[in-house]
Design an enzyme around this catalytic site. Structure first.
Site, PDB file in Angstrom:
ATOM      1  CG  ASP A 399      -1.900   1.118   1.279  1.00  0.00           C
ATOM      2  OD1 ASP A 399      -2.123   1.741   0.224  1.00  0.00           O
ATOM      3  OD2 ASP A 399      -2.426   1.411   2.364  1.00  0.00           O
ATOM      4  CG  LEU A 400       4.869   0.841  -0.733  1.00  0.00           C
ATOM      5  CD1 LEU A 400       6.091   0.319  -1.471  1.00  0.00           C
ATOM      6  CD2 LEU A 400       5.269   1.434   0.609  1.00  0.00           C
ATOM      7  CD  GLU A 401      -2.159   5.715   0.334  1.00  0.00           C
ATOM      8  OE1 GLU A 401      -2.250   6.960   0.434  1.00  0.00           O
ATOM      9  OE2 GLU A 401      -2.928   4.920   0.896  1.00  0.00           O
ATOM     10  CG  ASN A 402       4.500   8.684  -0.673  1.00  0.00           C
ATOM     11  OD1 ASN A 402       3.713   9.582  -0.935  1.00  0.00           O
ATOM     12  ND2 ASN A 402       4.782   8.315   0.570  1.00  0.00           N
ATOM     13  CD  GLN A 431      -2.603   7.234  -4.008  1.00  0.00           C
ATOM     14  OE1 GLN A 431      -3.074   8.221  -3.476  1.00  0.00           O
ATOM     15  NE2 GLN A 431      -1.359   7.189  -4.441  1.00  0.00           N
TER      16      GLN A 431
END
Length: 575
Positions: A399-402, A431
């Site tokens: 869940d790495l949003e960067n 996302q």
């Protein structure tokens, strides 16, 4: 590396000077100043890179026969391996600066096939010594004297024709400095890096780590206590209790002392007669819920409080360590009302006994984990596997949003899969922007690991308007937004069983994009059955669709579990 102890040289002038001094005293002289001669410097090892810690620097090996290896070694982290072939006896040489009219002690440690050590060009009598095959390290020793004009000699090692490879380490040519100096005295080595847990049994855990330059050995600590030493870069710790977690660290040592401890890793022994992380089978249609390891105003839960409608529970979140790519987990016992680690582990086992999968989530809005090279990929895989062994997690959620690097995240997850086996659960929560195109790094990662990927639960919230698979723009909060964006993944190469709809459990669970459970269920029906669609209707149905995900089980509980009570049974009833 080992060095021969320095010894003061004796010359023919010592005894006469002592006699002269005694005579002066007898004659009534009041001082001995200047009568004892000039002190001689201590002998040194004039061979360079004598322990092969710098590869083959200063050495030349015939026919490419030489290489450095990390095992076996006599001291430090490296040794020479030279392999005779045909008419080549695998000779490795270096030119050594010496002092004329001086005596030198020559020695070296060898193992393996026939091995010789010697010098030529002494100006007097060249010397050598040898040993036949040896299964353990054997020391070869001799000495030589240089001629009146000799300022250098050729030091050599070689094997014998048709014999096995030989190993050599810790070579010493000890005597006066011939002007070439010597290798610097050892300094305390750096702390080892790359400590990782390998194979485990019910009573043992294998460890490995990276070699440290200048180290002659390593010490292994278990739960803070030194338990063993090693001359290599691995050790297997035995005599452990079954189904028990241990903490390990390693230090590097040499003659100068012991390094600081490495980073700590956790290892868990297998249960007696079984795997410490019991595998669960994710159902054909599954509901994923994120469980919060923190209190942000949502209902505080223990894992045991999570409703049975959830099939995959993603523990949120792992914490980054100081090691690139490394992650760990710290239970927020204080924030969770005194929830203990032992209770947490017991609740994981209970969920697994009920057929649920409990995984560790990496990232989140504030996640700072970066996997951007092979080292960080390895660190990631090792640390996630260590958490799986410690807590019993069934897998990992990305869940790495960067953003992420598909090359190295793929490498990390495949490495983890090779350690954990076929029961590993891998989920992803990109996302919406991350799954708009198969050329995106998240999408590429999902396709790269399609054979081991469980499900991608894209976050259909905090997004704004996006393109659907038909090229039209859809606004979040509608059935069309869910179905038209899911279509991109379904038509882009993912199996329907690898696609889930990620939505907030309540209006408090996200800044925007909340949809009622009815809209979620309509979207599931549209994709799986072709019914209850909005203006967008897929060209075909996907009855194998995996299901739905929500953030979070805690926000769901705050709303009386309205989301899971409505969506859970609907997912499980899909065709």
């Amino acid at each position: 590396m080992e060095r021969s102890p320095g010894a003061r040289r004796r010359t023919g002038r010592t005894r006469p000077l002592l006699g002269t001094a005694m005579a002066v005293v007898a004659a009534g002289a009041l001082t001995l100043t200047g009568l004892v001669g000039t002190a001689q410097a201590a002998d040194v090892n004039v061979a360079k890179n004598a322990g092969f810690e710098s590869g083959l620097a200063n050495w030349t090996c015939s026919g490419g026969s030489g290489a450095t290896v990390s095992s076996p070694v006599h001291g430090g982290a490296a040794a020479l391996k030279a392999t005779p072939a045909g008419q080549d006896n695998a000779q490795c040489t270096q030119t050594v600066a010496v002092k004329p009219n001086s005596t030198y002690a020559l020695s070296g440690w060898v193992q393996g096939g026939y091995a010789y050590i010697g010098v030529t060009g002494t100006g007097t009598t060249d010397v050598s010594t040898w040993t036949p095959d040896s299964s353990s390290w054997t020391k070869l020793s001799t000495s030589f004297t240089t001629g009146p004009s000799t300022t250098s000699v050729t030091l050599y090692l070689h094997g014998w024709y048709g014999q096995a490879a030989y190993f050599a380490d810790d070579i010493s040519v000890t005597g006066p400095d011939g002007g070439g100096g010597t290798d610097p005295a050892p300094t305390i080595p750096a702390a080892p890096a790359g400590l990782a847990v390998g194979a485990t049994t019910s009573s043992s855990i294998a460890l490995s780590w990276n070699a440290v330059s200048g180290a002659t050995g390593y010490a292994v600590y278990r739960d803070g206590t030194k338990i063993t030493t090693s001359t290599g870069t691995s050790a297997t710790i035995t005599g452990l209790s079954a189904d028990t977690a241990y903490q390990f660290a390693v230090t590097a040592t040499n003659a100068a002392g012991e390094s600081a401890k490495s980073g700590t890793v956790s290892g868990r022994t297998a249960a007696s007669g079984g795997n410490p992380n019991p595998g669960t089978s994710v159902p054909k249609h599954a509901v994923t819920g994120y469980w919060q390891n923190f209190n942000n105003g949502a209902t505080v839960q223990k894992l045991s409080d999570v409703p049975a409608n959830y099939d995959i529970i993603a523990v949120s979140f792992a914490d980054a360590t100081g090691t690139p790519g490394g992650v760990t987990f710290n239970l927020d016992s204080a924030g969770l009302g005194g929830y203990t680690v032992d209770q947490f582990k017991a609740d994981i086992k209970a969920k697994q006994a009920a057929g649920k999968s409990v995984i560790i989530s990496i990232g989140g809005q504030n996640g700072t984990v970066s996997i951007n090279d092979s080292t960080s990929a390895t660190n990631f895989a090792n640390s996630v596997y260590s958490m799986m062994q410690t807590y019993g997690f069934n897998g990992v959620d990305i869940d790495l949003e960067n953003g992420l690097n598909s090359t190295y995240m793929t490498q990390a997850l495949r490495s983890l899969s090779s350690k954990a086996g076929s029961g590993l659960v891998i989920t992803m929560a990109p996302q919406t922007i991350d799954m708009q195109s198969t050329s995106g790094e998240y999408f590429k990662t999902a396709l790269n690991i399609k054979d081991i990927l469980t499900v991608v639960n894209m976050q259909y919230y905090n997004s704004g308007s996006m393109l659907g698979c038909d090229g039209k723009v859809y606004s979040q909060g509608s059935v069309d937004f869910l179905t038209a964006l899911a279509c991109i993944q379904l038509e882009g190469g993912l199996s329907p069983a690898q696609v889930g709809l990620g939505v907030p459990a309540s209006t408090s669970g996200a800044g925007s994009g909340y949809v009622s459970p009815t809209i979620v269920n309509n979207a599931l029906d549209c994709l799986a059955r072709g019914t209850n669609c909005g203006s967008f209707k897929p060209s075909k149905t996907y009855p194998g669709l995996r299901g739905a995900m929500t953030w979070s089980t805690n926000w769901d509980a705050t709303s009386g579990n309205a989301w899971s009570n409505a969506v859970g049974p609907h997912v499980h009833a899909l065709p």
